[in-house]
Design an enzyme around this catalytic site. Sequence first.
Site, PDB file in Angstrom:
ATOM      1  N   TRP A 154      27.265 -23.473  41.017  1.00  0.00           N
ATOM      2  CA  TRP A 154      26.833 -22.326  40.213  1.00  0.00           C
ATOM      3  C   TRP A 154      27.674 -22.093  38.967  1.00  0.00           C
ATOM      4  O   TRP A 154      27.362 -21.211  38.180  1.00  0.00           O
ATOM      5  CB  TRP A 154      26.870 -21.046  41.073  1.00  0.00           C
ATOM      6  CG  TRP A 154      28.114 -20.898  41.898  1.00  0.00           C
ATOM      7  CD1 TRP A 154      28.212 -21.103  43.252  1.00  0.00           C
ATOM      8  CD2 TRP A 154      29.435 -20.507  41.474  1.00  0.00           C
ATOM      9  NE1 TRP A 154      29.507 -20.888  43.684  1.00  0.00           N
ATOM     10  CE2 TRP A 154      30.279 -20.522  42.612  1.00  0.00           C
ATOM     11  CE3 TRP A 154      29.991 -20.160  40.235  1.00  0.00           C
ATOM     12  CZ2 TRP A 154      31.639 -20.198  42.550  1.00  0.00           C
ATOM     13  CZ3 TRP A 154      31.341 -19.844  40.164  1.00  0.00           C
ATOM     14  CH2 TRP A 154      32.146 -19.864  41.310  1.00  0.00           C
ATOM     15  N   LYS A 178      18.462 -30.034  43.552  1.00  0.00           N
ATOM     16  CA  LYS A 178      18.693 -28.778  44.266  1.00  0.00           C
ATOM     17  C   LYS A 178      19.752 -27.959  43.525  1.00  0.00           C
ATOM     18  O   LYS A 178      20.945 -28.270  43.557  1.00  0.00           O
ATOM     19  CB  LYS A 178      19.182 -29.023  45.698  1.00  0.00           C
ATOM     20  CG  LYS A 178      19.157 -27.719  46.494  1.00  0.00           C
ATOM     21  CD  LYS A 178      20.123 -27.688  47.643  1.00  0.00           C
ATOM     22  CE  LYS A 178      21.408 -26.953  47.380  1.00  0.00           C
ATOM     23  NZ  LYS A 178      21.302 -25.556  46.997  1.00  0.00           N
ATOM     24  N   GLU A 253      31.690 -34.915  42.540  1.00  0.00           N
ATOM     25  CA  GLU A 253      32.577 -34.189  41.616  1.00  0.00           C
ATOM     26  C   GLU A 253      33.048 -32.952  42.350  1.00  0.00           C
ATOM     27  O   GLU A 253      32.245 -32.041  42.588  1.00  0.00           O
ATOM     28  CB  GLU A 253      31.831 -33.809  40.334  1.00  0.00           C
ATOM     29  CG  GLU A 253      31.597 -34.956  39.392  1.00  0.00           C
ATOM     30  CD  GLU A 253      32.878 -35.639  38.969  1.00  0.00           C
ATOM     31  OE1 GLU A 253      33.938 -34.995  38.968  1.00  0.00           O
ATOM     32  OE2 GLU A 253      32.827 -36.842  38.664  1.00  0.00           O
ATOM     33  N   CYS A 287      36.232 -26.293  37.726  1.00  0.00           N
ATOM     34  CA  CYS A 287      36.953 -27.328  38.478  1.00  0.00           C
ATOM     35  C   CYS A 287      38.113 -27.846  37.647  1.00  0.00           C
ATOM     36  O   CYS A 287      39.106 -28.314  38.169  1.00  0.00           O
ATOM     37  CB  CYS A 287      36.000 -28.457  38.838  1.00  0.00           C
ATOM     38  SG  CYS A 287      35.059 -29.017  37.434  1.00  0.00           S
ATOM     39  N   GLU A 386      42.781 -24.706  45.152  1.00  0.00           N
ATOM     40  CA  GLU A 386      41.934 -24.313  44.028  1.00  0.00           C
ATOM     41  C   GLU A 386      41.564 -22.837  44.197  1.00  0.00           C
ATOM     42  O   GLU A 386      41.131 -22.428  45.267  1.00  0.00           O
ATOM     43  CB  GLU A 386      40.660 -25.161  44.045  1.00  0.00           C
ATOM     44  CG  GLU A 386      39.738 -24.860  42.894  1.00  0.00           C
ATOM     45  CD  GLU A 386      38.562 -25.813  42.863  1.00  0.00           C
ATOM     46  OE1 GLU A 386      37.877 -25.940  43.892  1.00  0.00           O
ATOM     47  OE2 GLU A 386      38.343 -26.435  41.820  1.00  0.00           O
TER      48      GLU A 386
HETATM   49  P1  NAD Z   1      29.546 -25.557  47.203  1.00  0.00           P
HETATM   50  O1  NAD Z   1      30.129 -26.824  47.696  1.00  0.00           O
HETATM   51  O2  NAD Z   1      29.574 -24.376  48.092  1.00  0.00           O
HETATM   52  O3  NAD Z   1      28.011 -25.783  46.817  1.00  0.00           O
HETATM   53  C1  NAD Z   1      27.608 -26.780  45.919  1.00  0.00           C
HETATM   54  C2  NAD Z   1      26.153 -27.121  46.193  1.00  0.00           C
HETATM   55  O4  NAD Z   1      26.061 -27.732  47.483  1.00  0.00           O
HETATM   56  C3  NAD Z   1      25.220 -25.907  46.228  1.00  0.00           C
HETATM   57  O5  NAD Z   1      23.979 -26.260  45.655  1.00  0.00           O
HETATM   58  C4  NAD Z   1      25.074 -25.649  47.714  1.00  0.00           C
HETATM   59  O6  NAD Z   1      23.878 -24.994  48.065  1.00  0.00           O
HETATM   60  C5  NAD Z   1      25.076 -27.072  48.263  1.00  0.00           C
HETATM   61  N1  NAD Z   1      25.416 -27.185  49.688  1.00  0.00           N
HETATM   62  C6  NAD Z   1      26.086 -26.288  50.457  1.00  0.00           C
HETATM   63  N2  NAD Z   1      26.195 -26.759  51.729  1.00  0.00           N
HETATM   64  C7  NAD Z   1      25.585 -27.967  51.751  1.00  0.00           C
HETATM   65  C8  NAD Z   1      25.386 -28.954  52.763  1.00  0.00           C
HETATM   66  N3  NAD Z   1      25.821 -28.770  54.010  1.00  0.00           N
HETATM   67  N4  NAD Z   1      24.752 -30.099  52.441  1.00  0.00           N
HETATM   68  C9  NAD Z   1      24.319 -30.315  51.170  1.00  0.00           C
HETATM   69  N5  NAD Z   1      24.459 -29.406  50.178  1.00  0.00           N
HETATM   70  C10 NAD Z   1      25.092 -28.243  50.453  1.00  0.00           C
HETATM   71  O7  NAD Z   1      30.280 -25.261  45.814  1.00  0.00           O
HETATM   72  P2  NAD Z   1      30.102 -23.991  44.881  1.00  0.00           P
HETATM   73  O8  NAD Z   1      30.805 -22.843  45.526  1.00  0.00           O
HETATM   74  O9  NAD Z   1      28.674 -23.838  44.480  1.00  0.00           O
HETATM   75  O10 NAD Z   1      30.913 -24.466  43.574  1.00  0.00           O
HETATM   76  C11 NAD Z   1      32.294 -24.376  43.473  1.00  0.00           C
HETATM   77  C12 NAD Z   1      32.962 -25.711  43.759  1.00  0.00           C
HETATM   78  O11 NAD Z   1      32.418 -26.719  42.928  1.00  0.00           O
HETATM   79  C13 NAD Z   1      34.432 -25.699  43.453  1.00  0.00           C
HETATM   80  O12 NAD Z   1      35.170 -26.285  44.502  1.00  0.00           O
HETATM   81  C14 NAD Z   1      34.561 -26.561  42.197  1.00  0.00           C
HETATM   82  O13 NAD Z   1      35.783 -27.196  42.034  1.00  0.00           O
HETATM   83  C15 NAD Z   1      33.442 -27.519  42.362  1.00  0.00           C
HETATM   84  N6  NAD Z   1      33.038 -28.050  41.050  1.00  0.00           N
HETATM   85  C16 NAD Z   1      33.437 -29.297  40.680  1.00  0.00           C
HETATM   86  C17 NAD Z   1      33.091 -29.808  39.440  1.00  0.00           C
HETATM   87  C18 NAD Z   1      33.542 -31.180  38.979  1.00  0.00           C
HETATM   88  O14 NAD Z   1      33.003 -31.681  38.010  1.00  0.00           O
HETATM   89  N7  NAD Z   1      34.502 -31.809  39.628  1.00  0.00           N
HETATM   90  C19 NAD Z   1      32.321 -29.046  38.575  1.00  0.00           C
HETATM   91  C20 NAD Z   1      31.929 -27.782  38.976  1.00  0.00           C
HETATM   92  C21 NAD Z   1      32.291 -27.290  40.225  1.00  0.00           C
END
Ligand code: NAD
Length: 482
Positions: A154, A178, A253, A287, A386
């Site tokens: 998000w 998704k 990522e 991130c 983080e």
């Molecule tokens: P999240 O891991 O909670 O969710 C990411 C996505 O995965 C969402 O669409 C979520 O619905 C989905 N998801 C959740 N559970 C799942 C499952 N069991 N199987 C498959 N998909 C599932 O992360 P968030 O809270 O949305 O975002 C924050 C995190 O994202 C932070 O840790 C941040 O560091 C990371 N991030 C990394 C980068 C990068 O480029 N390295 C960029 C942006 C964010």
Amino acid sequence: MSVPIIQEGLYIDGQWSAGDEHLRVINPATEALLTTVKGGDQRAVDQAVTAASAAFAQWSKTTGAERGAVLRKIANGVQARRERLMHVQSSNNGKPQFEAGIDVDDVIATFEYYAGLAEALDVGQDRVVELPSEDFAARVRREPCGVVGLIVPWNFPMVTTAWKLAPALAAGCCVVLKPSEVTPLPELELAAIIAESGLPNGVFNLVCGTGLAVGAPLSADPRVAKISFTGSNAVGVQVMQRAAETVKGVSLELGGKSSLLVLADADLELAVELASGGGFFNAGQMCSATSRVLVADEVADEFLLRLTARAEAIRVADPFDPEVEMGALVNQAQYQRVLGHIDRGLSAGARLVCGGDRPADLPHGYFLRPTIFTEVPLDSALWCEEIFGPVLCVRSFATEQEAIELANDSPFGLVASVVSRDAVTAERVANALQAGLVWINAPQVIFPQTAWGGYKQSSLGRELGPWGLQAFQEIKHVIRAV
Ligand code: NAD
């Protein structure tokens, strides 16, 4: 401008429809309900993968030039709706309008860049491979890897999507996207643009929904050749485990705990601006946040004074306020998570220099003042984990080597920043840092031409640049007896 609202949360095989899973979407600056998006579950995933699989036979055979033309149309469509997309981005995510504008421009640049790479594919296809034998001739092809699942978070809606979607389409893959259930609106708007771009039905599909209802079955579907995921490490591991059962390709990522190094000869005004941007842009929900600020002993006191003054002057406000510098955190859960980190940091003995609570003039919304800690124990969660919020930990160092060791002492290795007037020193330090991208005396500028991704547990693979395209390609050699 009224908030544009798309409630149908499924775009499958060229058709919009409403699923049974109701996702409440809020405005984090007001805590008000924006809309309810009707997303899907395993059944919708199954339909979307079926549509993508059927479309792959034709789409995978199009020329790079044909695919490039569609990507340029999408870029133009995004450009034409720039204001509207900025509005949705700020409304749903809480980021200031100027930051939303940077996001939309990044999306345009990414689609244009991969349009160019798609066109170039036609020239490079079937390149002759020199062999040490006159009895055989060989050529090499790059082919799309198949149906791919794209799962995004998000914090930069549309941007993380563009970094995956543009190269996937350029390669000739068919896609099931998704978005985050927290911020589906920007992706729905993007999908509406894509729906008008002339893509054949089934090439691009979108399924809104939760991680468990949509992300999990998408990661497990045996017809999906590859999952490209951006999000937390905990979920990334689950995605990888599910994908392992059918030996899918996986690009990840994940998180970061990055450092900004201020060397003794640094321009301190510049260092303060870069530390502020690296910690407080997007309310620190990056991130790539440089949440560890390492400062040479000689300038540490002066730097901390100036950084504190800068942080206290940052205007935290509604994303649509013309003078806003920092907006709201994305939702209640993230707000509580960051406040929890601040509490635990205090309990661990860290010294709070400024911030740590909401601005007095903002009683509603998930607003937090820019927060700075010093004297943070090296084994505390505040230093090691983080935070994903506007929280900086400032620490001084005595030698260049100590700074490098402090920066590298992390399971993550996404990015780093170095501030120094001496080019030779800065380049030497940049080379010693375990990070996928290092900025010297520069803000966190990102170009489609340079790779995104990091060392260690921050990433698996790279996005952007030619590496982002290769992530969606198979390599095929054909060897013929002559
Ligand atoms: P999240 O891991 O909670 O969710 C990411 C996505 O995965 C969402 O669409 C979520 O619905 C989905 N998801 C959740 N559970 C799942 C499952 N069991 N199987 C498959 N998909 C599932 O992360 P968030 O809270 O949305 O975002 C924050 C995190 O994202 C932070 O840790 C941040 O560091 C990371 N991030 C990394 C980068 C990068 O480029 N390295 C960029 C942006 C964010």
